[in-house]
Design a protein around this motif. Structure first.
Motif, PDB file in Angstrom:
ATOM      1  N   VAL A  21       4.519 -18.473 -49.312  1.00  0.00           N
ATOM      2  CA  VAL A  21       3.524 -19.543 -49.384  1.00  0.00           C
ATOM      3  C   VAL A  21       2.126 -18.944 -49.439  1.00  0.00           C
ATOM      4  CG1 VAL A  21       2.472 -21.471 -48.106  1.00  0.00           C
ATOM      5  CG2 VAL A  21       4.974 -21.280 -48.263  1.00  0.00           C
ATOM      6  N   TYR A  22       1.857 -17.991 -48.553  1.00  0.00           N
ATOM      7  CA  TYR A  22       0.523 -17.383 -48.516  1.00  0.00           C
ATOM      8  C   TYR A  22       0.206 -16.681 -49.834  1.00  0.00           C
ATOM      9  CZ  TYR A  22      -3.629 -15.005 -47.015  1.00  0.00           C
ATOM     10  OH  TYR A  22      -4.931 -14.570 -46.931  1.00  0.00           O
ATOM     11  N   ARG A  23       1.158 -15.947 -50.363  1.00  0.00           N
ATOM     12  CA  ARG A  23       0.933 -15.239 -51.631  1.00  0.00           C
ATOM     13  C   ARG A  23       0.691 -16.215 -52.777  1.00  0.00           C
ATOM     14  NH1 ARG A  23       4.791 -10.758 -53.169  1.00  0.00           N
ATOM     15  NH2 ARG A  23       2.988 -10.160 -54.373  1.00  0.00           N
ATOM     16  N   GLY A  29      -6.085 -18.979 -55.532  1.00  0.00           N
ATOM     17  CA  GLY A  29      -7.498 -18.748 -55.245  1.00  0.00           C
ATOM     18  C   GLY A  29      -8.167 -19.932 -54.586  1.00  0.00           C
ATOM     19  N   PRO A  30      -9.480 -20.037 -54.732  1.00  0.00           N
ATOM     20  CA  PRO A  30     -10.258 -21.059 -54.024  1.00  0.00           C
ATOM     21  C   PRO A  30      -9.913 -22.498 -54.406  1.00  0.00           C
ATOM     22  CG  PRO A  30     -11.715 -19.422 -55.011  1.00  0.00           C
ATOM     23  CD  PRO A  30     -10.327 -19.119 -55.475  1.00  0.00           C
ATOM     24  N   HIS A  52       5.843 -24.558 -42.363  1.00  0.00           N
ATOM     25  CA  HIS A  52       5.271 -23.239 -42.624  1.00  0.00           C
ATOM     26  C   HIS A  52       3.766 -23.307 -42.857  1.00  0.00           C
ATOM     27  CE1 HIS A  52       9.028 -21.168 -42.384  1.00  0.00           C
ATOM     28  NE2 HIS A  52       9.562 -21.937 -43.314  1.00  0.00           N
ATOM     29  N   LEU A  53       3.302 -24.337 -43.538  1.00  0.00           N
ATOM     30  CA  LEU A  53       1.861 -24.503 -43.731  1.00  0.00           C
ATOM     31  C   LEU A  53       1.151 -24.690 -42.398  1.00  0.00           C
ATOM     32  CD1 LEU A  53       1.805 -26.740 -46.912  1.00  0.00           C
ATOM     33  CD2 LEU A  53       0.834 -24.430 -46.706  1.00  0.00           C
ATOM     34  N   LYS A  54       1.763 -25.448 -41.504  1.00  0.00           N
ATOM     35  CA  LYS A  54       1.171 -25.667 -40.177  1.00  0.00           C
ATOM     36  C   LYS A  54       1.009 -24.339 -39.439  1.00  0.00           C
ATOM     37  CE  LYS A  54       3.581 -26.881 -36.761  1.00  0.00           C
ATOM     38  NZ  LYS A  54       4.288 -27.130 -35.575  1.00  0.00           N
ATOM     39  N   GLU A  55       1.981 -23.467 -39.542  1.00  0.00           N
ATOM     40  CA  GLU A  55       1.903 -22.164 -38.888  1.00  0.00           C
ATOM     41  C   GLU A  55       0.797 -21.304 -39.504  1.00  0.00           C
ATOM     42  OE1 GLU A  55       3.631 -21.065 -36.154  1.00  0.00           O
ATOM     43  OE2 GLU A  55       4.276 -23.159 -36.067  1.00  0.00           O
ATOM     44  N   LEU A  56       0.660 -21.345 -40.805  1.00  0.00           N
ATOM     45  CA  LEU A  56      -0.388 -20.563 -41.473  1.00  0.00           C
ATOM     46  C   LEU A  56      -1.777 -21.093 -41.141  1.00  0.00           C
ATOM     47  CD1 LEU A  56       1.373 -20.049 -44.904  1.00  0.00           C
ATOM     48  CD2 LEU A  56       0.855 -18.267 -43.225  1.00  0.00           C
ATOM     49  N   VAL A  57      -1.913 -22.412 -41.049  1.00  0.00           N
ATOM     50  CA  VAL A  57      -3.190 -23.006 -40.658  1.00  0.00           C
ATOM     51  C   VAL A  57      -3.519 -22.609 -39.229  1.00  0.00           C
ATOM     52  CG1 VAL A  57      -4.365 -25.186 -40.156  1.00  0.00           C
ATOM     53  CG2 VAL A  57      -3.109 -24.923 -42.301  1.00  0.00           C
ATOM     54  N   HIS A  58      -2.525 -22.705 -38.345  1.00  0.00           N
ATOM     55  CA  HIS A  58      -2.728 -22.355 -36.932  1.00  0.00           C
ATOM     56  C   HIS A  58      -3.164 -20.887 -36.775  1.00  0.00           C
ATOM     57  CE1 HIS A  58      -2.240 -22.510 -32.613  1.00  0.00           C
ATOM     58  NE2 HIS A  58      -1.482 -21.437 -32.679  1.00  0.00           N
ATOM     59  N   ALA A  59      -2.661 -20.006 -37.623  1.00  0.00           N
ATOM     60  CA  ALA A  59      -3.014 -18.587 -37.563  1.00  0.00           C
ATOM     61  C   ALA A  59      -4.358 -18.296 -38.226  1.00  0.00           C
ATOM     62  CB  ALA A  59      -1.915 -17.744 -38.213  1.00  0.00           C
ATOM     63  N   GLY A  60      -4.973 -19.291 -38.846  1.00  0.00           N
ATOM     64  CA  GLY A  60      -6.276 -19.100 -39.483  1.00  0.00           C
ATOM     65  C   GLY A  60      -6.211 -18.512 -40.873  1.00  0.00           C
ATOM     66  N   LEU A  61      -5.015 -18.395 -41.431  1.00  0.00           N
ATOM     67  CA  LEU A  61      -4.859 -17.792 -42.755  1.00  0.00           C
ATOM     68  C   LEU A  61      -5.037 -18.786 -43.889  1.00  0.00           C
ATOM     69  CD1 LEU A  61      -1.801 -15.556 -41.911  1.00  0.00           C
ATOM     70  CD2 LEU A  61      -4.114 -14.765 -42.448  1.00  0.00           C
ATOM     71  N   LEU A  77      -9.499 -16.283 -47.264  1.00  0.00           N
ATOM     72  CA  LEU A  77      -9.569 -14.865 -47.640  1.00  0.00           C
ATOM     73  C   LEU A  77     -10.469 -14.064 -46.714  1.00  0.00           C
ATOM     74  CD1 LEU A  77      -9.585 -15.300 -51.509  1.00  0.00           C
ATOM     75  CD2 LEU A  77      -7.653 -14.767 -50.003  1.00  0.00           C
ATOM     76  N   ALA A  78     -11.497 -14.680 -46.162  1.00  0.00           N
ATOM     77  CA  ALA A  78     -12.362 -13.963 -45.219  1.00  0.00           C
ATOM     78  C   ALA A  78     -11.563 -13.559 -43.980  1.00  0.00           C
ATOM     79  CB  ALA A  78     -13.551 -14.822 -44.828  1.00  0.00           C
TER      80      ALA A  78
END
Length: 107
Positions: A21-23, A29-30, A52-61, A77-78
């Motif tokens: 998902v992250y990749r 991109g933006p 999975h999106l909830k976990e990525l949001v929670h991790a700040g990614l 990306l920052a």
């Protein structure tokens, strides 16, 4: 970046579907992607993707933004750049080229 944030980010990416998902989001991109587009791209159910999106949001990614009736997910990306800088901060005893996040052994 502090250690707890680095551990959270690395932990979130240490799961195959979240990494996919992250990749996919980084590839977009933006402009980001909607959950429907992501689900179709990755051939995953909406409920699984949502988890999975909830976990990525929670991790700040990943960030989430509402656009009318749609949600748009974008890679932070920052935050990833901060994670990479944290990982290579002590590269090669301080003699590596951390400006480009490249750590090469100095012999």
């Amino acid at each position: 970046m502090e250690e707890p944030a680095a551990v959270a980010a690395l932990g979130a990416l240490a799961q195959p579907m979240r990494l996919r998902v992250y990749r996919a989001l980084v590839g977009a991109g933006p402009r980001g992607l909607t959950p429907g587009v992501l689900a179709a791209m990755l051939d995953v159910s909406a409920s699984t993707l949502s988890f999975h999106l909830k976990e990525l949001v929670h991790a700040g990614l990943v960030s989430q933004q509402r656009d009318g009736r749609h949600l748009i997910y974008r890679p932070e990306l920052a935050h990833m750049n901060d994670l990479l800088a944290y990982l290579v901060a002590h590269c090669c005893g301080g003699e590596g080229d951390v400006r480009n996040s490249v750590c090469e052994a100095v012999y």
